[in-house]
Design a protein around this motif. Structure first.
Motif, PDB file in Angstrom:
ATOM      1  N   PRO A  50      59.985 131.478  63.534  1.00  0.00           N
ATOM      2  CA  PRO A  50      59.460 130.325  62.860  1.00  0.00           C
ATOM      3  C   PRO A  50      58.621 129.400  64.253  1.00  0.00           C
ATOM      4  CG  PRO A  50      61.508 130.755  62.083  1.00  0.00           C
ATOM      5  CD  PRO A  50      61.554 131.509  63.009  1.00  0.00           C
ATOM      6  N   GLY A  51      57.522 129.145  63.709  1.00  0.00           N
ATOM      7  CA  GLY A  51      56.718 128.112  64.494  1.00  0.00           C
ATOM      8  C   GLY A  51      55.796 128.837  65.569  1.00  0.00           C
ATOM      9  N   PHE A  52      56.358 130.075  66.045  1.00  0.00           N
ATOM     10  CA  PHE A  52      55.774 131.010  67.074  1.00  0.00           C
ATOM     11  C   PHE A  52      54.070 130.708  66.895  1.00  0.00           C
ATOM     12  CE2 PHE A  52      54.155 134.236  69.641  1.00  0.00           C
ATOM     13  CZ  PHE A  52      54.560 133.957  71.063  1.00  0.00           C
ATOM     14  N   PRO A  53      53.713 131.380  65.654  1.00  0.00           N
ATOM     15  CA  PRO A  53      52.207 131.439  65.392  1.00  0.00           C
ATOM     16  C   PRO A  53      51.520 130.064  65.806  1.00  0.00           C
ATOM     17  CG  PRO A  53      53.365 132.332  63.652  1.00  0.00           C
ATOM     18  CD  PRO A  53      54.503 131.639  64.469  1.00  0.00           C
ATOM     19  N   PHE A  54      52.097 129.136  65.317  1.00  0.00           N
ATOM     20  CA  PHE A  54      51.292 127.561  65.600  1.00  0.00           C
ATOM     21  C   PHE A  54      51.377 127.700  67.285  1.00  0.00           C
ATOM     22  CE2 PHE A  54      52.885 126.624  61.311  1.00  0.00           C
ATOM     23  CZ  PHE A  54      51.803 126.265  60.946  1.00  0.00           C
ATOM     24  N   PHE A  55      52.324 127.771  67.856  1.00  0.00           N
ATOM     25  CA  PHE A  55      52.608 127.662  69.419  1.00  0.00           C
ATOM     26  C   PHE A  55      51.514 128.639  69.909  1.00  0.00           C
ATOM     27  CE2 PHE A  55      53.892 128.929  73.881  1.00  0.00           C
ATOM     28  CZ  PHE A  55      54.324 127.680  74.090  1.00  0.00           C
ATOM     29  N   PHE A  56      51.222 129.741  69.503  1.00  0.00           N
ATOM     30  CA  PHE A  56      50.350 130.836  70.141  1.00  0.00           C
ATOM     31  C   PHE A  56      49.055 130.265  70.031  1.00  0.00           C
ATOM     32  CE2 PHE A  56      47.305 134.190  69.343  1.00  0.00           C
ATOM     33  CZ  PHE A  56      47.336 135.115  70.372  1.00  0.00           C
ATOM     34  N   PHE A  57      48.569 129.843  68.598  1.00  0.00           N
ATOM     35  CA  PHE A  57      47.382 129.261  68.608  1.00  0.00           C
ATOM     36  C   PHE A  57      46.772 127.905  69.395  1.00  0.00           C
ATOM     37  CE2 PHE A  57      43.938 126.722  66.183  1.00  0.00           C
ATOM     38  CZ  PHE A  57      42.856 127.547  66.270  1.00  0.00           C
ATOM     39  N   ALA A  58      47.809 127.026  69.544  1.00  0.00           N
ATOM     40  CA  ALA A  58      47.978 125.793  70.281  1.00  0.00           C
ATOM     41  C   ALA A  58      47.473 126.375  71.766  1.00  0.00           C
ATOM     42  CB  ALA A  58      49.125 125.220  70.293  1.00  0.00           C
ATOM     43  N   MET A  59      48.273 127.093  72.302  1.00  0.00           N
ATOM     44  CA  MET A  59      47.878 127.607  73.620  1.00  0.00           C
ATOM     45  C   MET A  59      46.622 128.129  73.840  1.00  0.00           C
ATOM     46  SD  MET A  59      50.555 126.802  75.217  1.00  0.00           S
ATOM     47  CE  MET A  59      50.134 127.318  77.118  1.00  0.00           C
ATOM     48  N   PHE A  60      46.249 129.068  72.706  1.00  0.00           N
ATOM     49  CA  PHE A  60      44.903 129.543  72.857  1.00  0.00           C
ATOM     50  C   PHE A  60      43.579 128.679  72.872  1.00  0.00           C
ATOM     51  CE2 PHE A  60      40.960 131.230  70.486  1.00  0.00           C
ATOM     52  CZ  PHE A  60      40.891 132.240  71.353  1.00  0.00           C
ATOM     53  N   VAL A  61      43.742 127.565  71.766  1.00  0.00           N
ATOM     54  CA  VAL A  61      42.777 126.719  71.666  1.00  0.00           C
ATOM     55  C   VAL A  61      42.813 125.731  72.848  1.00  0.00           C
ATOM     56  CG1 VAL A  61      43.896 124.988  70.149  1.00  0.00           C
ATOM     57  CG2 VAL A  61      41.366 125.071  70.068  1.00  0.00           C
ATOM     58  N   SER A  62      43.753 125.297  73.410  1.00  0.00           N
ATOM     59  CA  SER A  62      43.864 124.526  74.274  1.00  0.00           C
ATOM     60  C   SER A  62      43.320 124.913  75.867  1.00  0.00           C
ATOM     61  CB  SER A  62      45.469 124.135  74.748  1.00  0.00           C
ATOM     62  OG  SER A  62      45.609 123.314  75.827  1.00  0.00           O
ATOM     63  N   LEU A  63      43.646 126.377  75.913  1.00  0.00           N
ATOM     64  CA  LEU A  63      43.252 126.837  77.066  1.00  0.00           C
ATOM     65  C   LEU A  63      41.584 127.413  76.961  1.00  0.00           C
ATOM     66  CD1 LEU A  63      44.475 127.642  79.888  1.00  0.00           C
ATOM     67  CD2 LEU A  63      45.934 126.907  77.952  1.00  0.00           C
ATOM     68  N   PHE A  64      41.138 127.502  75.742  1.00  0.00           N
ATOM     69  CA  PHE A  64      39.838 127.705  75.618  1.00  0.00           C
ATOM     70  C   PHE A  64      38.951 126.460  76.176  1.00  0.00           C
ATOM     71  CE2 PHE A  64      35.895 126.595  73.114  1.00  0.00           C
ATOM     72  CZ  PHE A  64      35.188 127.863  73.322  1.00  0.00           C
ATOM     73  N   GLY A  65      39.502 124.999  75.708  1.00  0.00           N
ATOM     74  CA  GLY A  65      38.762 123.970  76.143  1.00  0.00           C
ATOM     75  C   GLY A  65      39.042 123.753  77.805  1.00  0.00           C
ATOM     76  N   THR A  66      40.178 123.999  78.321  1.00  0.00           N
ATOM     77  CA  THR A  66      40.576 123.882  79.792  1.00  0.00           C
ATOM     78  C   THR A  66      39.563 124.899  80.567  1.00  0.00           C
ATOM     79  OG1 THR A  66      42.863 123.207  79.320  1.00  0.00           O
ATOM     80  CG2 THR A  66      42.420 124.058  81.293  1.00  0.00           C
ATOM     81  N   GLY A  67      39.371 125.855  80.172  1.00  0.00           N
ATOM     82  CA  GLY A  67      38.408 126.920  80.701  1.00  0.00           C
ATOM     83  C   GLY A  67      37.053 126.483  80.607  1.00  0.00           C
ATOM     84  N   MET A  68      36.640 125.946  79.591  1.00  0.00           N
ATOM     85  CA  MET A  68      35.260 125.333  79.541  1.00  0.00           C
ATOM     86  C   MET A  68      35.294 124.153  80.461  1.00  0.00           C
ATOM     87  SD  MET A  68      33.266 126.968  77.092  1.00  0.00           S
ATOM     88  CE  MET A  68      32.280 125.783  76.386  1.00  0.00           C
ATOM     89  N   ASN A  69      36.165 123.088  80.473  1.00  0.00           N
ATOM     90  CA  ASN A  69      36.399 122.067  81.547  1.00  0.00           C
ATOM     91  C   ASN A  69      36.208 122.163  83.000  1.00  0.00           C
ATOM     92  OD1 ASN A  69      37.509 119.939  83.091  1.00  0.00           O
ATOM     93  ND2 ASN A  69      37.920 118.992  81.218  1.00  0.00           N
ATOM     94  N   PHE A  70      37.247 123.105  83.441  1.00  0.00           N
ATOM     95  CA  PHE A  70      37.264 123.587  84.770  1.00  0.00           C
ATOM     96  C   PHE A  70      35.927 124.214  85.038  1.00  0.00           C
ATOM     97  CE2 PHE A  70      38.797 125.489  88.636  1.00  0.00           C
ATOM     98  CZ  PHE A  70      39.542 124.598  89.034  1.00  0.00           C
ATOM     99  N   ALA A  71      35.384 125.060  84.399  1.00  0.00           N
ATOM    100  CA  ALA A  71      34.038 125.942  85.003  1.00  0.00           C
ATOM    101  C   ALA A  71      32.892 124.831  84.946  1.00  0.00           C
ATOM    102  CB  ALA A  71      33.851 127.147  84.053  1.00  0.00           C
ATOM    103  N   GLY A  72      32.858 124.089  84.050  1.00  0.00           N
ATOM    104  CA  GLY A  72      31.864 123.230  83.825  1.00  0.00           C
ATOM    105  C   GLY A  72      31.797 122.344  84.837  1.00  0.00           C
ATOM    106  N   VAL A  73      33.052 121.713  85.091  1.00  0.00           N
ATOM    107  CA  VAL A  73      33.062 120.380  86.053  1.00  0.00           C
ATOM    108  C   VAL A  73      32.858 121.204  87.665  1.00  0.00           C
ATOM    109  CG1 VAL A  73      34.599 118.867  87.122  1.00  0.00           C
ATOM    110  CG2 VAL A  73      34.532 118.937  84.671  1.00  0.00           C
TER     111      VAL A  73
END
Length: 480
Positions: A50-73
């Protein structure tokens, strides 16, 4: 520091000593890494938690944004200043809060609902990044404001990663921790892969404003996913107190509480004496657990190399390969793709000589980064970085799974935060040193220094392996 905090140890700190029963349970740390070969490979069962699929997607989308941020900055600063030292300042600012925040953040993680804490951190980071994007959009973003954003994100990162690691241990049954760590790493690196594939395209067309807008939005999506992970208030201390008599490695649903606020309202919950007592308890645990400490140092050396390497990789892409933002994105995508492959292979690796795999992976990182400047073609650099990603994944999954298997849940926040401090010290020193060497000596000398920090991880892993072969030398927590 332990001596300074000694007055706060009172009766709350548990006693640690040798016991014959615990020795027999821990004859080899290899078995902790390997766990049950059937459970470690049961990916479908993991996603039924219970809850793990939400956790998985949260990490995926969060790190997508973080990867864009760090590379862009990073690319923006290098293009605006033409200085690897200024690029290293970004890494220093994002990691510097880890010197101060984690000890107190660890106490917070072990005191409040970790889901609510993650939601709050995601929402706060979204506001910071979207505010910076607005300044960039109207053309009023100064360099100091960009550095301020990086620093504030570093404050959030200093607590967020320890929070998510502790949340994994809380959500997932003990027999599936290896699979869970591999799956989370796949989510993280999957997000980074997608970011690497799109960051060059996005930067060339939308600039820094578009990068930051995407990152801020992903934090909001991540916050919503964490909010949907479960219902009710679940305080780690309450969950621990209800299961003092149980040593089973399964997760029982902790008692639900009302959701009036993020924090518990106990009047002395955050009294200075209790906060320092909790910090001292965590230090006492690590002092009596040299194998856990050795694994934590192994992980810290590896992560210090992973984070500080960004100072050099962007210079490699720009100056040595002349491949532009797109080439840098491909190199980062190679790393992320390799990490996904490593995450998928981690379960199999853990079932057969896991310490040999761990030491070998770190050795490849050490030697490979020393030779990285010899890559004169973009395809070679991408292939090498993919191999490094595989090794990082294997090392990260094996060390984190073993730590989670060993450390009591109520101490996980403080343990992870202690390792975060070690990693931060190494990252700050390495980031500045790598930037200085790259600018004033040579890029090859800087990569040689980077290989040395991975070499430190090899030494720590060998120390952990030695302790696993001699469990009688390692004290363990007394059974409750």
């Amino acid at each position: 520091m332990a001596h300074i905090l000694e007055p706060f140890l009172i009766e709350r700190a548990p006693a640690y000593h040798y016991t014959a029963i615990r020795k027999s349970e821990r004859n080899s740390l290899d078995s902790e890494m390997a766990s049950d070969p059937h459970s470690t490979l049961d990916w479908k069962a993991l996603f039924r938690v219970p809850g793990f699929p939400f956790f998985f997607f949260a990490m995926f989308v969060s790190l997508f944004g973080t990867g864009m941020n760090f590379a862009g900055v990073t690319w923006f600063v290098l293009g605006a200043t033409h200085s690897t030292v200024k690029v290293s300042l970004i890494v220093i600012l994002v990691t510097l809060p880890g010197l101060v925040v984690p000890p107190f953040g660890g106490v917070l993680i072990d005191r409040v609902d970790r889901r609510y804490l993650g939601v709050t951190l995601d929402a706060a980071r979204a506001l910071i990044v979207l505010g910076t994007a607005a300044l960039a959009y109207v053309g009023r973003l100064a360099m100091w404001e960009l550095y301020s954003m990086v620093f504030l994100l570093g404050v959030g990162f200093a607590v967020y990663w320890s929070t998510t690691n502790a949340l994994v241990q809380e959500l997932v049954p003990g027999g599936q921790l290896l699979t869970a760590n591999a799956t989370v790493l796949i989510a993280v690196q999957g997000g980074m892969t997608a970011a690497g594939a799109l960051v060059g395209f996005t930067y060339e067309r939308a600039g820094l404003t578009g990068i930051l807008a995407i990152d801020g939005t992903t934090y909001l999506i991540s916050a919503v996913c964490l909010l949907m992970l479960r219902h009710g208030y679940h305080a780690p201390q309450d969950a621990y107190n209800t299961r003092l008599v149980s040593a089973a490695p399964t997760i029982e649903a902790p008692p639900e509480m009302s959701e009036p606020s993020l924090m518990r309202t106990d009047e002395d919950l955050f009294a200075p004496s209790r906060v320092f007592a909790d910090i001292a308890e965590g230090l006492a645990y690590l002092q009596q657990q040299p194998r856990v400490l050795a694994l934590g140092i192994t992980y810290s050396c590896m992560m210090a190399g992973v984070i500080s390497a960004n100072v050099l990789v962007v210079a490699l892409a720009k100056d040595l390969l002349a491949s532009g933002p797109g080439g840098y994105g491909y190199i980062e995508m190679g790393w992320a793709f390799g990490a996904i492959v490593g995450g998928l292979a981690a379960s199999a690796a853990a079932r057969n000589r896991p310490y040999s795999v761990l030491v070998g992976a770190l050795a490849i990182l050490a030697v490979g980064h020393t030779l990285f400047p010899l890559a004169r073609m973009l395809a070679t650099a991408v292939a090498m970085n993919a191999l490094f990603g595989v090794c990082r994944a294997l090392g990260g999954v094996l060390t984190q799974s073993s730590i989670m298997t060993t450390v009591p849940r109520r101490l996980m926040g403080r343990t992870q935060s202690a390792f975060s401090v070690i990693a931060t010290v190494l990252q700050v020193i390495m980031s500045f040193a790598l930037g200085w060497f790259a600018q004033h000596v040579s890029l090859s000398a800087a990569f040689l220094l980077l290989g040395a920090i991975y070499g430190g991880g090899v030494i720590a892993a060998l120390r952990a392996r030695m302790l696993s072969m001699n469990p009688q030398e390692t004290p363990t927590p007394a059974a409750s």
